[in-house]
Design a protein around this motif. Sequence first.
Motif, PDB file in Angstrom:
ATOM      1  N   THR A   7       0.854  -1.172   0.000  1.00  0.00           N
ATOM      2  CA  THR A   7       0.000   0.000   0.000  1.00  0.00           C
ATOM      3  C   THR A   7       0.898   1.233   0.000  1.00  0.00           C
ATOM      4  N   VAL A   8       0.733   2.065  -1.004  1.00  0.00           N
ATOM      5  CA  VAL A   8       1.451   3.327  -1.084  1.00  0.00           C
ATOM      6  C   VAL A   8       0.486   4.408  -0.633  1.00  0.00           C
ATOM      7  N   CYS A   9       0.926   5.253   0.310  1.00  0.00           N
ATOM      8  CA  CYS A   9      -0.001   6.238   0.845  1.00  0.00           C
ATOM      9  C   CYS A   9       0.685   7.551   1.197  1.00  0.00           C
ATOM     10  N   PHE A  10      -0.121   8.576   1.325  1.00  0.00           N
ATOM     11  CA  PHE A  10       0.316   9.901   1.760  1.00  0.00           C
ATOM     12  C   PHE A  10      -0.869  10.580   2.432  1.00  0.00           C
ATOM     13  N   ILE A  31       1.427 -14.090   3.897  1.00  0.00           N
ATOM     14  CA  ILE A  31       1.292 -12.710   3.436  1.00  0.00           C
ATOM     15  C   ILE A  31       2.417 -11.847   3.986  1.00  0.00           C
ATOM     16  N   GLU A  32       2.928 -11.014   3.131  1.00  0.00           N
ATOM     17  CA  GLU A  32       3.865  -9.964   3.514  1.00  0.00           C
ATOM     18  C   GLU A  32       3.170  -8.652   3.175  1.00  0.00           C
ATOM     19  N   TYR A  33       2.997  -7.791   4.167  1.00  0.00           N
ATOM     20  CA  TYR A  33       2.305  -6.518   3.935  1.00  0.00           C
ATOM     21  C   TYR A  33       3.278  -5.376   4.150  1.00  0.00           C
ATOM     22  N   ILE A  34       3.388  -4.533   3.147  1.00  0.00           N
ATOM     23  CA  ILE A  34       4.319  -3.406   3.192  1.00  0.00           C
ATOM     24  C   ILE A  34       3.523  -2.124   2.962  1.00  0.00           C
ATOM     25  N   ILE A  35       3.705  -1.177   3.861  1.00  0.00           N
ATOM     26  CA  ILE A  35       3.117   0.146   3.688  1.00  0.00           C
ATOM     27  C   ILE A  35       4.256   1.097   3.341  1.00  0.00           C
ATOM     28  N   LYS A  58      -0.842 -12.941  13.676  1.00  0.00           N
ATOM     29  CA  LYS A  58      -1.255 -13.750  12.523  1.00  0.00           C
ATOM     30  C   LYS A  58      -0.064 -14.383  11.797  1.00  0.00           C
ATOM     31  N   GLY A  59       1.139 -13.969  12.164  1.00  0.00           N
ATOM     32  CA  GLY A  59       2.328 -14.512  11.516  1.00  0.00           C
ATOM     33  C   GLY A  59       2.634 -13.881  10.169  1.00  0.00           C
ATOM     34  N   TYR A  60       2.044 -12.718   9.902  1.00  0.00           N
ATOM     35  CA  TYR A  60       2.286 -11.997   8.662  1.00  0.00           C
ATOM     36  C   TYR A  60       3.505 -11.104   8.816  1.00  0.00           C
ATOM     37  N   ALA A  61       4.318 -11.037   7.771  1.00  0.00           N
ATOM     38  CA  ALA A  61       5.406 -10.071   7.750  1.00  0.00           C
ATOM     39  C   ALA A  61       4.789  -8.691   7.541  1.00  0.00           C
ATOM     40  N   TYR A  62       5.286  -7.686   8.255  1.00  0.00           N
ATOM     41  CA  TYR A  62       4.698  -6.345   8.209  1.00  0.00           C
ATOM     42  C   TYR A  62       5.796  -5.315   8.300  1.00  0.00           C
ATOM     43  N   ARG A  63       5.841  -4.429   7.324  1.00  0.00           N
ATOM     44  CA  ARG A  63       6.850  -3.359   7.318  1.00  0.00           C
ATOM     45  C   ARG A  63       6.219  -2.035   6.933  1.00  0.00           C
ATOM     46  N   ILE A  64       6.713  -0.996   7.563  1.00  0.00           N
ATOM     47  CA  ILE A  64       6.311   0.365   7.209  1.00  0.00           C
ATOM     48  C   ILE A  64       7.581   1.076   6.741  1.00  0.00           C
ATOM     49  N   ILE A  65       7.525   1.585   5.541  1.00  0.00           N
ATOM     50  CA  ILE A  65       8.698   2.257   4.953  1.00  0.00           C
ATOM     51  C   ILE A  65       8.361   3.719   4.770  1.00  0.00           C
TER      52      ILE A  65
END
Length: 65
Positions: A7-10, A31-35, A58-65
Amino acid sequence: MRISIITVCFNSEATIRKTIESVLAQSYTEIEYIIVDGASKDNTVAVAREYESHFQEKGYAYRII
């Protein structure tokens, strides 16, 4: 096979919760979720950080960049 959701956001404080909760509602386990935040001036990143433990549970990979 791992699926990446990005997800790309501003300045998305008003909508990011709904997006994150949609990802958390998925039943697929790999699932790998990247914001990717574009230097938001509102609380988008703070809201996203609130969900880190939910993704961990949930065992999902999660990153905020």
